[in-house]
Write a protein that holds these residues in place. Structure first.
Motif, mmCIF file in Angstrom:
data_model
loop_
_atom_site.group_PDB
_atom_site.id
_atom_site.type_symbol
_atom_site.label_atom_id
_atom_site.label_comp_id
_atom_site.label_asym_id
_atom_site.label_seq_id
_atom_site.Cartn_x
_atom_site.Cartn_y
_atom_site.Cartn_z
ATOM 1 N N ARG A 1 0.837 -1.206 0.000
ATOM 2 C CA ARG A 1 0.000 0.000 0.000
ATOM 3 C C ARG A 1 0.872 1.258 0.000
ATOM 4 O O ARG A 1 0.600 2.217 -0.717
ATOM 5 N N LEU A 2 1.949 1.219 0.800
ATOM 6 C CA LEU A 2 2.828 2.393 0.873
ATOM 7 C C LEU A 2 3.654 2.557 -0.404
ATOM 8 O O LEU A 2 4.258 3.613 -0.614
ATOM 9 N N ALA A 3 3.695 1.522 -1.246
ATOM 10 C CA ALA A 3 4.398 1.640 -2.535
ATOM 11 C C ALA A 3 3.511 2.281 -3.603
ATOM 12 O O ALA A 3 3.988 2.653 -4.672
ATOM 13 N N THR A 4 2.203 2.432 -3.313
ATOM 14 C CA THR A 4 1.338 3.193 -4.228
ATOM 15 C C THR A 4 1.532 4.682 -3.912
ATOM 16 O O THR A 4 2.196 5.042 -2.937
ATOM 17 N N ASP A 5 0.951 5.550 -4.732
ATOM 18 C CA ASP A 5 0.898 6.977 -4.388
ATOM 19 C C ASP A 5 -0.210 7.136 -3.352
ATOM 20 O O ASP A 5 -1.381 7.294 -3.698
ATOM 21 N N TRP A 6 0.147 7.070 -2.078
ATOM 22 C CA TRP A 6 -0.882 7.063 -1.028
ATOM 23 C C TRP A 6 -0.974 8.425 -0.343
ATOM 24 O O TRP A 6 0.033 9.125 -0.189
ATOM 25 N N VAL A 7 -2.196 8.756 0.035
ATOM 26 C CA VAL A 7 -2.448 9.985 0.794
ATOM 27 C C VAL A 7 -3.506 9.676 1.847
ATOM 28 O O VAL A 7 -4.501 9.007 1.566
ATOM 29 N N SER A 8 -3.282 10.166 3.043
ATOM 30 C CA SER A 8 -4.229 10.012 4.129
ATOM 31 C C SER A 8 -4.790 11.384 4.490
ATOM 32 O O SER A 8 -4.039 12.355 4.597
ATOM 33 N N THR A 9 -6.109 11.449 4.646
ATOM 34 C CA THR A 9 -6.705 12.726 5.029
ATOM 35 C C THR A 9 -7.765 12.485 6.096
ATOM 36 O O THR A 9 -8.024 11.340 6.474
ATOM 37 N N VAL A 10 -8.349 13.560 6.599
ATOM 38 C CA VAL A 10 -9.301 13.475 7.706
ATOM 39 C C VAL A 10 -10.603 14.154 7.314
ATOM 40 O O VAL A 10 -10.601 15.313 6.917
ATOM 41 N N HIS A 11 -11.705 13.408 7.416
ATOM 42 C CA HIS A 11 -13.032 14.010 7.276
ATOM 43 C C HIS A 11 -13.521 14.351 8.679
ATOM 44 O O HIS A 11 -13.507 13.495 9.565
ATOM 45 N N PRO A 12 -13.944 15.609 8.911
ATOM 46 C CA PRO A 12 -14.350 15.984 10.269
ATOM 47 C C PRO A 12 -15.622 15.256 10.698
ATOM 48 O O PRO A 12 -16.625 15.331 10.002
ATOM 49 N N THR A 13 -15.552 14.546 11.811
ATOM 50 C CA THR A 13 -16.721 13.852 12.371
ATOM 51 C C THR A 13 -16.990 14.382 13.770
ATOM 52 O O THR A 13 -16.140 15.053 14.368
ATOM 53 N N ARG A 14 -18.133 14.060 14.298
ATOM 54 C CA ARG A 14 -18.459 14.459 15.672
ATOM 55 C C ARG A 14 -17.486 13.821 16.660
ATOM 56 O O ARG A 14 -17.084 14.430 17.652
ATOM 57 N N SER A 15 -17.114 12.596 16.384
ATOM 58 C CA SER A 15 -16.183 11.896 17.264
ATOM 59 C C SER A 15 -14.826 12.602 17.315
ATOM 60 O O SER A 15 -14.235 12.772 18.389
ATOM 61 N N LEU A 16 -14.339 13.030 16.157
ATOM 62 C CA LEU A 16 -13.051 13.734 16.134
ATOM 63 C C LEU A 16 -13.176 15.113 16.756
ATOM 64 O O LEU A 16 -12.237 15.594 17.413
ATOM 65 N N ALA A 17 -14.333 15.772 16.572
ATOM 66 C CA ALA A 17 -14.574 17.057 17.234
ATOM 67 C C ALA A 17 -14.517 16.876 18.747
ATOM 68 O O ALA A 17 -13.878 17.655 19.466
#
Lengths: 361, 361
Positions: free
Chosen positions: B122-138
């Protein structure tokens, strides 16, 4: 967690898919199927299988297809996934059965064509499709959520081994038979089935049956003669068809009518030559399904009904080298075997008044 | 759909992952990330990429791991998927940050070990991690949902090309430098960086930067001398650490203290030899991040802060054949560059009072 969800997952993993330790299992999770997916994950962990969950989101599909120009590239990575997978479990459970209603048909068709190899690779795994009851599916069935949940679990949580034995008896009778006659209100139809092989559709890959619930025995008639009335309503291309009647001569539909939806039935019959012939005779044997819900995968399994499909026959029913009815369509029409009805195999009744002769009164 | 969600998806697909037509894109959708996933699907459809969505459900993972005996089979099908995929987009968005809190640590570790090859593919692909704002993360950030959404989009929806240019200037200064000195309240630390290469972490695979948001320039110090106070709280293995101070001599931590969480800090430093040395000097440059939220991926990018990591250095910062600090840990500690602070490169201030010298007043 509701014990029924856990039981559903265990039936799916053990009876239907026959998952073994170390199997690579792809679990396709619809937007509304999360709770069943959690139970399936527990069952797969317990059996020592590998789990990869995919997300079957209709809203993602809609957004993707509406934005795409329709010139689809081959989906190599996804095809490879299914080529390497052992089992695919599809957990259907929509949040809106109309979620993809505004996707242009040509883009949808182009997408399906471009993914034919993905589909073939998936169907080459031990695949099973099941339904998690959602509010959206309850609405489509015209039922409350609680009542629909009862309905689905009654259909899914059967004694499948015992039903498979009973359906095996019906399969044997059909395999050995030359002729099946259906007599019911508005129906007296004789179907020749000599040389055809019936399928014991017992909701398990071990029986070449890929839907949970299932519960029917079906074969491919060679020809048909007589009249039949379908008193269970069905939806054909969005149109409700009620009380359709067909007159068949030498296997071809020569007359037809319907109380509602007659023009939809006419369009269907006009699709191609095979659309005027029967591809399937099915006998519903799932006693957990006691009412129609406008979902043919359930309705056609209802105990005390038989169904006939206009159009294409299934290969599994045909001897090697023989082609049955060929057509672009396969549309099931269902009739109740009510009071006074009889189902005869080579003249010998196997069912009277909607109950098999070996059932108690 | 909220326009910011659409803009987030387009930034992810175009700036961060550089998706091309025909790319096989795996989109990992967390339980709470559905809305972003729909927007990403639209962007991928528009760019003519292939889309396979996987479901990153913490509740499925918990159920699976708790039921498993810990003897995991190789996940061949999933590894093959990533070997064939071009791009992986991880859409983080939990519904409960504690969802896997009751999974036994040994099973979790055995699972991670058995899946090392999946992770590497997976890390050998062009990988990007992002965050969608949720109530739990808030909730985890101690913020209202609306305020947290504002916060996340301020951090994500930057003029990344312009920030990448500005960060490029800082990278050049660090690459050419022998020494960096940090002077702030409770801090006077000199780091030698000669021969090391800084990374311009501009939230794009084109910059070898795999998180959206990002916005930092970081390098690996060779050695360090002096004292530093970290006034941004961090959580270390579940313990809140506030106002940690370190005294470093010849690169080793020789004294330490903290207003709260001092024993967690002590445990951390005792992990191994490398845990007492610095693996990273990072300079936060994301001006959309104006407050800490107890999420190091955001906190360390905050403009007007610098961070130092105890433990392992990143390979990208090291000349070929040279090893930097080696350790089982890499824990970032963050300090604000407030009023009166200076950041000096070879004696030349590049930042005063938390603002770069090229910024307006």
């Amino acid at each position: 967690m509701d014990d029924r969800i856990r039981a559903h997952a265990e039936t799916l993993v053990d009876w239907s898919a026959r998952v073994d330790p170390g199997d690579d299992v792809v679990v396709r999770v619809d937007e509304g199927a999360h709770d069943l997916a959690v139970a399936v994950a527990a069952a797969l962990g317990d059996r020592g299988a590998n789990l990869l969950a995919t997300y079957g989101s209709d809203e993602m599909t809609r957004a993707y297809l509406r934005a795409h120009d329709g010139d689809f590239a081959p989906a190599t990575a996804e095809r490879t996934l299914y080529e390497r997978a052992d089992v695919t479990l599809s957990l259907r459970g929509s949040r809106n059965t109309a979620a993809t209603a505004d996707v242009p048909g040509d883009v949808r068709n182009a997408h399906a064509r471009a993914r034919r190899d993905v589909r073939e690779a998936r169907l080459a795994t031990d695949w099973v499709s099941t339904v998690h009851p959602t509010r959206s599916l309850a609405q489509a069935a015209g039922m409350s959520y609680e009542a629909y949940r009862e309905f689905v679990y009654d259909a899914v949580l059967r004694d499948w081994a015992s039903l498979a034995d009973e359906m095996g008896r019906v399969k044997t009778r059909l395999d050995d038979a030359d002729e099946v006659r259906i007599v019911a209100d508005g129906t007296d139809l004789t179907l020749s089935v000599g040389g055809r092989t019936a399928v014991n559709s017992a909701a398990s890959v071990a029986y070449d049956s890929h839907n949970l619930p299932s519960g029917e025995v079906f074969t491919a008639p060679v020809t048909a003669e007589g009249e039949v009335t379908f008193d269970v309503p069905v939806t054909v291309e969005g149109t409700r068809v009620r009380d359709a009647t067909l007159v068949l001569s030498d296997g071809d539909v020569v007359e037809f009518a319907a109380a509602t939806g007659e023009s939809a039935l006419a369009d269907l019959l006009a699709t191609d030559d095979g659309a005027k012939r029967l591809g399937e005779l099915g006998i519903g044997m799932n006693r957990g399904i006691t009412r129609p819900t406008d979902n043919v995968l359930f309705d056609e399994k209802m105990a005390g009904t038989v169904h006939l499909a206009l159009g294409r026959a299934y290969d599994a029913c045909l001897p090697d080298g023989e082609t049955g009815t060929e057509s672009a369509i396969h549309v099931d029409l269902i009739t109740r075997m009510g009071e006074g009805s009889r189902l005869l195999v080579d003249g010998d009744p196997i069912q009277r008044d909607g109950r098999f002769v070996w059932e108690g009164a």
